[in-house]
Design an enzyme around this catalytic site. Structure first.
Site: not given
Length: 277
Positions: A104, A207, A210, A233, A242
């Protein structure tokens, strides 16, 4: 939404909500603000239903208030090269770290010189640079989640640019500094990128780079677990619960990204990707 404010909850029925929503769409308000108002009303009514104040939630308009995904453009490898060549050299590393590593803008500006490992080819994301629009205050803060604090393997073809940047433009403490030696402003990166984008004729935002990095990594064989780890993320808890990224995979992904840069068929890359904010 003012017409609903003075009504008792039991008087806000499905027909009343439908009437308000239809009038709102015909008015001067934007769809985004109308959607936000509808979601707020729905949340209030859900709470009232749980408390037993009403029997049903009157917000039953299909699709109303839905937060639709935005379609974002991405750059292909050739366009990234053009952007790097067009931008002022001081900002080249900032473009490459976004496009090939998925950082970012705040993460780029927050990099310390010590965070850039030129030997092992890794950048450590430890801070996010915050610049408030409503005030001149600027500061570094920790990433929102543990996953945001991460090592990112740098594709080999990007390393020469990082070495050049370290030698020519990095500060003693900050990897990115302005001409005055102070921490580089995010707006300076943005403005430099806009100038380069206009020269090249590529319709992407900084952006979007990214998301370009996300798509390129996927094209290079990264799994969803790899992407979550590489781009920071998911929370660490969610990642462990998970998905399990294999240690060392990020280095393999970085190597494959360089192969894609050299030999990848840009035509196979999707022109847009759908992302949720």
């Amino acid at each position: 939404m003012t017409e609903l404010l003075d009504l008792p909850l039991i008087a806000i029925t499905p027909p009343v909500v439908r009437s308000w929503y239809a009038k709102a769409l015909l008015g001067k308000g934007g769809k985004t603000s109308i959607g936000q108002s509808y979601r707020f009303l729905r949340a209030v009514m859900n709470s009232a239903k749980r408390d037993g104040a009403i029997v049903i939630n009157p917000c039953q308009i299909p699709g109303a208030g839905s937060d639709k995904a935005k379609e974002r453009g991405i750059a292909n490898p050739g366009q990234i090269v053009e952007l790097v060549e067009a931008i002022t050299p001081r900002y080249r590393a900032a473009v490459l770290l976004a496009a090939w590593c998925g950082l970012r803008r705040g993460e780029v500006c927050g990099l310390r010189t010590a965070d850039v490992d030129l030997v092992d080819g890794v950048v450590w994301v430890r801070k996010n640079r915050v610049e408030l629009l409503e005030s001149p205050k600027k500061y570094d803060k920790d990433p929102k989640t543990d996953a945001g604090r991460r090592p990112v393997s740098v594709p080999p073809h990007v390393m020469p640019y990082l070495r050049d940047h370290m030698k020519e433009w990095a500060g003693r403490d900050r990897f990115f500094v302005g001409r005055d030696g102070q921490p580089m402003r995010g707006n300076a990166v943005y403005q430099a990128f806009v100038r380069a984008r206009v020269k090249v004729g590529v319709d992407v935002s900084y952006h979007d780079l990214r998301h370009t990095g996300q798509t390129l990594a996927a094209s290079a064989g990264a799994t969803l677990a790899d992407l979550k780890k590489r781009l920071g993320h998911a929370s660490a808890a969610a990642s462990l619960r998970y998905l399990h990224a294999v240690e060392g995979r990020d280095k393999e992904v970085a190597d494959q990204l360089s192969k894609l840069a050299a030999h990848g068929n840009a035509a196979k890359l999707p022109k847009t990707i759908i992302v949720k904010h």
